[in-house]
Design a protein around this motif. Structure first.
Motif, short mmCIF file in Angstrom:
data_model
loop_
_atom_site.label_atom_id
_atom_site.label_comp_id
_atom_site.label_asym_id
_atom_site.label_seq_id
_atom_site.Cartn_x
_atom_site.Cartn_y
_atom_site.Cartn_z
N LEU A 14 49.95 39.93 41.20
CA LEU A 14 48.61 39.97 42.09
C LEU A 14 48.31 41.33 42.78
CD1 LEU A 14 46.25 38.02 43.12
CD2 LEU A 14 47.63 37.50 45.04
N HIS A 15 47.22 41.65 42.46
CA HIS A 15 47.01 42.96 43.06
C HIS A 15 45.73 42.95 44.10
CE1 HIS A 15 49.82 44.81 40.35
NE2 HIS A 15 49.06 43.98 39.30
N ILE A 16 45.71 43.32 45.34
CA ILE A 16 44.52 43.31 46.22
C ILE A 16 43.85 44.57 46.15
CG2 ILE A 16 44.10 43.01 48.61
CD1 ILE A 16 46.56 41.37 48.77
N PRO A 17 42.58 44.88 46.01
CA PRO A 17 41.91 45.89 45.57
C PRO A 17 41.89 46.75 47.03
CG PRO A 17 40.61 44.38 44.70
CD PRO A 17 41.73 43.75 45.31
N HIS A 18 41.56 46.10 48.33
CA HIS A 18 41.29 46.89 49.46
C HIS A 18 40.33 47.80 49.28
CE1 HIS A 18 43.92 44.74 52.17
NE2 HIS A 18 45.28 44.97 51.62
N HIS A 19 39.24 47.57 48.69
CA HIS A 19 38.22 48.61 48.28
C HIS A 19 37.54 49.03 49.71
CE1 HIS A 19 34.92 50.81 46.61
NE2 HIS A 19 34.14 49.88 47.26
N LYS A 20 37.44 50.18 50.26
CA LYS A 20 36.55 50.42 51.15
C LYS A 20 35.61 51.73 50.90
CE LYS A 20 39.85 49.00 54.89
NZ LYS A 20 39.03 47.89 55.48
N GLY A 21 34.33 51.17 50.92
CA GLY A 21 33.44 52.17 50.33
C GLY A 21 32.25 52.35 51.34
N LYS A 22 31.42 53.27 50.85
CA LYS A 22 30.17 53.59 52.04
C LYS A 22 29.14 52.48 52.18
CE LYS A 22 26.12 56.69 51.95
NZ LYS A 22 25.37 57.93 51.62
N TYR A 23 29.00 51.45 50.80
CA TYR A 23 28.03 50.48 51.24
C TYR A 23 28.86 49.04 51.31
CZ TYR A 23 25.05 54.13 49.42
OH TYR A 23 24.08 55.11 49.55
N PHE A 24 30.14 48.86 51.21
CA PHE A 24 30.61 47.78 51.34
C PHE A 24 32.32 47.87 51.40
CE2 PHE A 24 30.46 47.92 46.71
CZ PHE A 24 31.49 47.29 46.28
N SER A 25 32.98 46.75 51.93
CA SER A 25 34.35 46.77 51.57
C SER A 25 34.72 45.34 51.25
CB SER A 25 35.05 47.12 53.12
OG SER A 25 34.72 48.32 53.48
N VAL A 26 35.75 45.30 50.43
CA VAL A 26 36.38 44.14 49.93
C VAL A 26 37.85 44.05 49.85
CG1 VAL A 26 35.83 44.64 47.60
CG2 VAL A 26 36.18 42.20 48.30
N ARG A 27 38.46 43.06 50.31
CA ARG A 27 39.79 42.93 50.43
C ARG A 27 40.28 42.50 48.91
NH1 ARG A 27 43.92 39.39 51.20
NH2 ARG A 27 46.01 40.09 52.01
N GLY A 28 39.48 41.43 48.45
CA GLY A 28 39.94 40.75 47.23
C GLY A 28 41.06 39.89 47.35
N PRO A 29 41.76 39.51 46.55
CA PRO A 29 41.68 39.90 45.04
C PRO A 29 40.95 38.64 44.44
CG PRO A 29 43.72 38.59 45.43
CD PRO A 29 42.95 38.69 46.85
N LEU A 30 40.60 38.80 43.06
CA LEU A 30 39.92 37.68 42.31
C LEU A 30 40.89 36.71 42.03
CD1 LEU A 30 37.75 39.96 39.81
CD2 LEU A 30 36.82 38.70 41.65
N ASN A 31 40.24 35.39 41.71
CA ASN A 31 41.27 34.32 41.42
C ASN A 31 41.00 34.25 39.65
OD1 ASN A 31 38.52 33.36 41.20
ND2 ASN A 31 38.96 31.47 42.14
N VAL A 32 40.95 35.23 39.04
CA VAL A 32 40.69 35.21 37.50
C VAL A 32 41.70 36.08 37.00
CG1 VAL A 32 38.31 34.17 37.40
CG2 VAL A 32 38.71 36.73 37.48
N ALA A 33 42.27 35.78 35.78
CA ALA A 33 43.18 36.73 35.09
C ALA A 33 42.16 37.82 34.45
CB ALA A 33 44.08 36.20 34.18
N ARG A 34 43.00 38.99 34.15
CA ARG A 34 42.47 40.19 33.32
C ARG A 34 41.82 39.43 32.17
NH1 ARG A 34 44.24 45.09 30.21
NH2 ARG A 34 42.87 46.78 31.25
N PRO A 35 40.56 39.71 31.68
CA PRO A 35 40.12 39.48 30.54
C PRO A 35 40.45 39.80 29.23
CG PRO A 35 38.55 40.73 31.60
CD PRO A 35 39.83 40.63 32.53
N PRO A 36 40.48 39.29 28.28
CA PRO A 36 41.16 39.70 26.93
C PRO A 36 40.44 40.98 26.63
CG PRO A 36 40.20 37.52 26.48
CD PRO A 36 39.84 37.56 27.82
N GLN A 37 39.49 41.52 27.07
CA GLN A 37 38.77 42.49 26.27
C GLN A 37 39.42 43.84 27.30
OE1 GLN A 37 34.84 42.64 24.21
NE2 GLN A 37 34.39 41.69 26.28
N GLY A 38 40.09 43.39 28.42
CA GLY A 38 40.27 44.54 29.62
C GLY A 38 39.46 44.56 30.62
N TYR A 39 38.30 45.10 30.20
CA TYR A 39 36.92 44.58 30.92
C TYR A 39 35.74 44.58 29.87
CZ TYR A 39 36.99 49.82 30.98
OH TYR A 39 37.29 51.18 30.20
#
Length: 279
Positions: A14-39
């Motif tokens: 499980l990886h927590i993004p801890h994204h902090k940007g100019k317009y928004f911040s989000v700790r995460g993580p998503l509750n879904v697995a990595r999709p078959p396509q990667g993204y």
């Protein structure tokens, strides 16, 4: 989802993004697995210099509009030539122009179908569509049967404004003729003819460096799409330039694009599926 152990997921992965940007911040993580396509496959539209550079840096497919093989070849070479700057392979970006096919058992039948479609276009609708595609310039104050005026640059769709202006000058089209042309294909290439003629045109662009595949824009639904599938696809398959079965279960696989490497693992991404046919 290990049924034997009863463990739903491995917490160590499980990886927590801890994204902090100019317009928004989000700790995460998503509750879904990595999709078959990667993204999901990243598709870009826009043919300006800035748009081409953005595509070369980030996109995996481009939805674009060109009218002639020479224009398509120039765009194709321009975009593909930028990929090395970003450490990317030319095969990892698919260029797919839009095509508006009107199909008939004979050339005359295709022309008759096209005329019937053209007769359905209301002048106010056509003019509105044209005005929107030339950067929002109001064309209602100009004579419909007069030439397209010189229009100032815009912060809107620069490449589409240039494409339409070039077409108007090259073919000496009036505003009415332009909106009739725009209303169907929205600035993309229109092809009229038999299935064999349509296939000839697509093959010409594909084998001569104008496209990796095409975005088919049916004239009407579902009939226009059904005609293309039932009449043109078999002709392309006979020529050996269109698949007879899908290579994989995802869009990414069927476009011959590599699965993105998971940034949290050291595993090597699978090689892309061979893309030797029209996308």
């Amino acid at each position: 989802h290990n049924k034997e152990s009863g463990i739903y997921f491995d917490a160590e992965k499980l990886h927590i993004p801890h994204h902090k940007g100019k317009y928004f911040s989000v700790r995460g993580p998503l509750n879904v697995a990595r999709p078959p396509q990667g993204y999901p496959v990243i598709v870009q539209a826009g043919s300006s210099e800035a748009g081409q550079d953005l595509a070369a840096q980030t996109a995996e497919a481009i939805f674009t509009a060109q009218q002639t093989l020479a224009e398509a070849q120039a765009f194709y070479a321009s975009v593909k030539g930028r990929l090395a700057k970003y450490g990317r392979s030319p095969d990892h970006l698919k260029i797919m122009p839009g095509v508006f096919p009107v199909i008939g058992k004979t050339e005359q039948e295709a022309k008759d179908k096209y005329e019937q479609l053209q007769e359905l276009i209301h002048p106010l609708v056509g003019l509105g569509l044209l005005s929107g595609l030339v950067g929002g310039h109001d064309l209602s104050k100009y004579p419909l049967d007069g030439p397209l005026p010189d229009l100032p640059d815009t912060n809107g769709g620069k490449s589409r404004l240039q494409l339409i202006t070039d077409l108007a000058r090259r073919e000496n089209l009036t505003i009415r003729q332009l909106y009739l042309w725009i209303a169907g294909a929205r600035g993309h290439r229109t092809i009229l003819g038999t299935p064999e003629h349509i296939a000839d045109q697509l093959e010409d662009w594909f084998v001569n460096g104008g496209a990796d595949g095409f975005n088919i824009m049916p004239p009407w639904l579902p009939g226009g799409l059904e005609e293309f599938v039932d009449l043109v696809i078999p002709e392309l398959q006979r020529r050996g330039i269109f698949r007879t079965e899908y290579e994989g279960s995802t869009l990414r696989e069927n476009l011959g694009l590599p699965r993105p490497v998971n940034q949290f693992t050291t595993k090597t991404a699978p090689e892309p599926v061979s893309a030797g046919s029209l996308a």
